[in-house]
Design an enzyme around this catalytic site. Sequence first.
Site, mmCIF file in Angstrom:
data_model
loop_
_atom_site.group_PDB
_atom_site.id
_atom_site.type_symbol
_atom_site.label_atom_id
_atom_site.label_comp_id
_atom_site.label_asym_id
_atom_site.label_seq_id
_atom_site.Cartn_x
_atom_site.Cartn_y
_atom_site.Cartn_z
ATOM 1 N N HIS A 1 -2.524 27.680 4.536
ATOM 2 C CA HIS A 1 -3.285 26.906 3.536
ATOM 3 C C HIS A 1 -4.052 27.816 2.579
ATOM 4 O O HIS A 1 -5.174 27.483 2.145
ATOM 5 C CB HIS A 1 -4.212 25.902 4.226
ATOM 6 C CG HIS A 1 -4.272 24.580 3.507
ATOM 7 N ND1 HIS A 1 -5.068 24.362 2.412
ATOM 8 C CD2 HIS A 1 -3.623 23.427 3.727
ATOM 9 C CE1 HIS A 1 -4.903 23.130 1.989
ATOM 10 N NE2 HIS A 1 -4.014 22.531 2.758
ATOM 11 N N ARG B 1 8.355 23.312 -0.949
ATOM 12 C CA ARG B 1 7.476 22.362 -0.277
ATOM 13 C C ARG B 1 6.631 21.593 -1.282
ATOM 14 O O ARG B 1 5.461 21.300 -1.047
ATOM 15 C CB ARG B 1 6.591 23.175 0.670
ATOM 16 C CG ARG B 1 5.888 22.304 1.606
ATOM 17 C CD ARG B 1 5.419 22.883 2.849
ATOM 18 N NE ARG B 1 4.331 22.068 3.323
ATOM 19 C CZ ARG B 1 4.472 20.821 3.714
ATOM 20 N NH1 ARG B 1 5.669 20.234 3.713
ATOM 21 N NH2 ARG B 1 3.432 20.118 4.098
ATOM 22 N N HIS C 1 2.247 16.970 13.208
ATOM 23 C CA HIS C 1 1.077 17.849 13.246
ATOM 24 C C HIS C 1 0.434 17.826 14.623
ATOM 25 O O HIS C 1 0.192 16.751 15.170
ATOM 26 C CB HIS C 1 0.003 17.368 12.259
ATOM 27 C CG HIS C 1 0.435 17.394 10.830
ATOM 28 N ND1 HIS C 1 -0.398 17.007 9.809
ATOM 29 C CD2 HIS C 1 1.597 17.759 10.246
ATOM 30 C CE1 HIS C 1 0.240 17.130 8.657
ATOM 31 N NE2 HIS C 1 1.452 17.579 8.898
ATOM 32 N N GLU D 1 8.013 16.500 6.477
ATOM 33 C CA GLU D 1 6.705 16.293 7.112
ATOM 34 C C GLU D 1 6.552 14.798 7.389
ATOM 35 O O GLU D 1 6.733 13.977 6.497
ATOM 36 C CB GLU D 1 5.597 16.769 6.162
ATOM 37 C CG GLU D 1 4.200 16.642 6.732
ATOM 38 C CD GLU D 1 3.138 17.213 5.784
ATOM 39 O OE1 GLU D 1 3.450 17.421 4.586
ATOM 40 O OE2 GLU D 1 2.013 17.453 6.239
ATOM 41 N N ASP E 1 -1.722 11.414 2.018
ATOM 42 C CA ASP E 1 -1.985 11.098 0.609
ATOM 43 C C ASP E 1 -0.705 11.094 -0.224
ATOM 44 O O ASP E 1 -0.658 11.583 -1.352
ATOM 45 C CB ASP E 1 -3.084 11.987 0.007
ATOM 46 C CG ASP E 1 -2.847 13.467 0.194
ATOM 47 O OD1 ASP E 1 -2.102 13.849 1.101
ATOM 48 O OD2 ASP E 1 -3.430 14.254 -0.577
ATOM 49 N N TYR F 1 -7.970 23.650 8.710
ATOM 50 C CA TYR F 1 -7.332 24.777 8.026
ATOM 51 C C TYR F 1 -8.264 25.985 8.035
ATOM 52 O O TYR F 1 -9.429 25.886 7.666
ATOM 53 C CB TYR F 1 -6.986 24.411 6.579
ATOM 54 C CG TYR F 1 -5.943 23.323 6.500
ATOM 55 C CD1 TYR F 1 -4.725 23.461 7.143
ATOM 56 C CD2 TYR F 1 -6.191 22.156 5.787
ATOM 57 C CE1 TYR F 1 -3.767 22.463 7.086
ATOM 58 C CE2 TYR F 1 -5.238 21.152 5.721
ATOM 59 C CZ TYR F 1 -4.033 21.309 6.370
ATOM 60 O OH TYR F 1 -3.096 20.313 6.310
#
Length: 444
Positions: free
Chosen positions: A252, A323, A166, A379, A356, A197
């Site tokens: 998002h 995803r 990121h 990711e 998370d 976002y």
Amino acid sequence: MNRRNLIKGAGLGLATGLFSMASKTEEAIASEYAKATKGLPRLKITNVKAILTAPQRIRLCVVKVETSEPGLYGLGCATFNQRPLPVAVAVDKYLNPFAKGRDADNIEDMWQNAYTSSYWRNGPVLNNALSGLDQALWDIKGKRANMPVYQLLGGKCRFAADCYTHCSGRDLKQLESSVRRAMKENFRHIRIQLGGYGSPHLSEKPHFKDAEFGLSSDSHMDPGPYVRATIKMFEHIRSACGEEVELLHDIHERIPPIQAINLVKELEKYHPFFIEDPFAPEDNGYFKLLRQQTSTPIAMGELFNNPHEWVGLVSERLIDFIRVHISQIGGLTVARKLAALCEWFNVRSAWHGPGDVSPVGHAANAHLDLAIPNFGIQESVRFSDKTKEVFPGYPTMKDGYMYVNEAPGLGVDIDENLAAKFPLPEHPGYWSPVRRSDGTAVRP
Ligand code: MG
């Protein structure tokens, strides 16, 4: 010889027998195997419990499954950062009594019956609890077989999982230097965002705050400034950092579907690797319209819980990358079937892998990444030093690739005493409201 070695020995003996005596009948082979494993007690589940910990201030939930073999246990990820406590109750009060006394070996049977044990199903709380149990059984299976889980899934299709990282910045200069840093770290795939976002810092007038609508702590974003800035962001990073670096971006879900379609069309000329979550899951019907308008690759699914959300999108070839968050769909057992479904429609994987997800969950992602032919990208995550201490064996990063260790099972352990020193933050944890200028709620 302990039981694990005995099983390993039986397996080797069987393999040698097969090699040297090709003419052996199936019955003879079966009888030889039965003889070698005769007398082994069935491995029973004796306890299933949730462990809550937050070494990085993120509310992690890991499930530990203990068995009738002393010292043999498995770990699975059940992390639902926004609602950790109901997941722990679902594990301790419902899955534990359900699973106790059942065979630890029969993962598929356990998944099928635990899935329907609540009768109503496919919600995020129960799916996470189920994932914790399911991944722990794969971990146990690997320990029993003396193999890493990727071997149980068919072995490696690649040496490691290629990852994206990121990069974000409040303005183009900050973002560009962040991208250049990542490129120096040998990342070949970089997700670019201008601020948070939807670039909330670019929206000027949160009129709802003047009108005292909602709380002053509620966030604010408007689609127009975000869409215009995102097009300029791609234009700038492409011209500054070149064509070679693969660029990704996450909408998002925060803008009206028709604006998302226009944005994705506009971004096509900058050749993004993928654009993520153009629509909220409630707007799945828009994917057909999007496909008719642009060939920009689309990644979708981090909010999915239910097979009805992905089967149509995959089988109608409306997305390019799946995803999902593996614990949110119920664990490794369901994720590997989803990967197999995707293979036949040339949809590649891009499992959700943010902070998370516990290190156990990241390991589950990476084992699956290694073993499926239609892997797309992973990711990546940076674990804090405290997280690394709590979870020895965590997956590691080098030159933009994620590696798992070769220990049997998922390869990640937990130091329960240390985990207990990082209780969940006092804040209960929820997705904070985001509003348009007039106060209208924005759906993430
Ligand atoms: Mg996302």
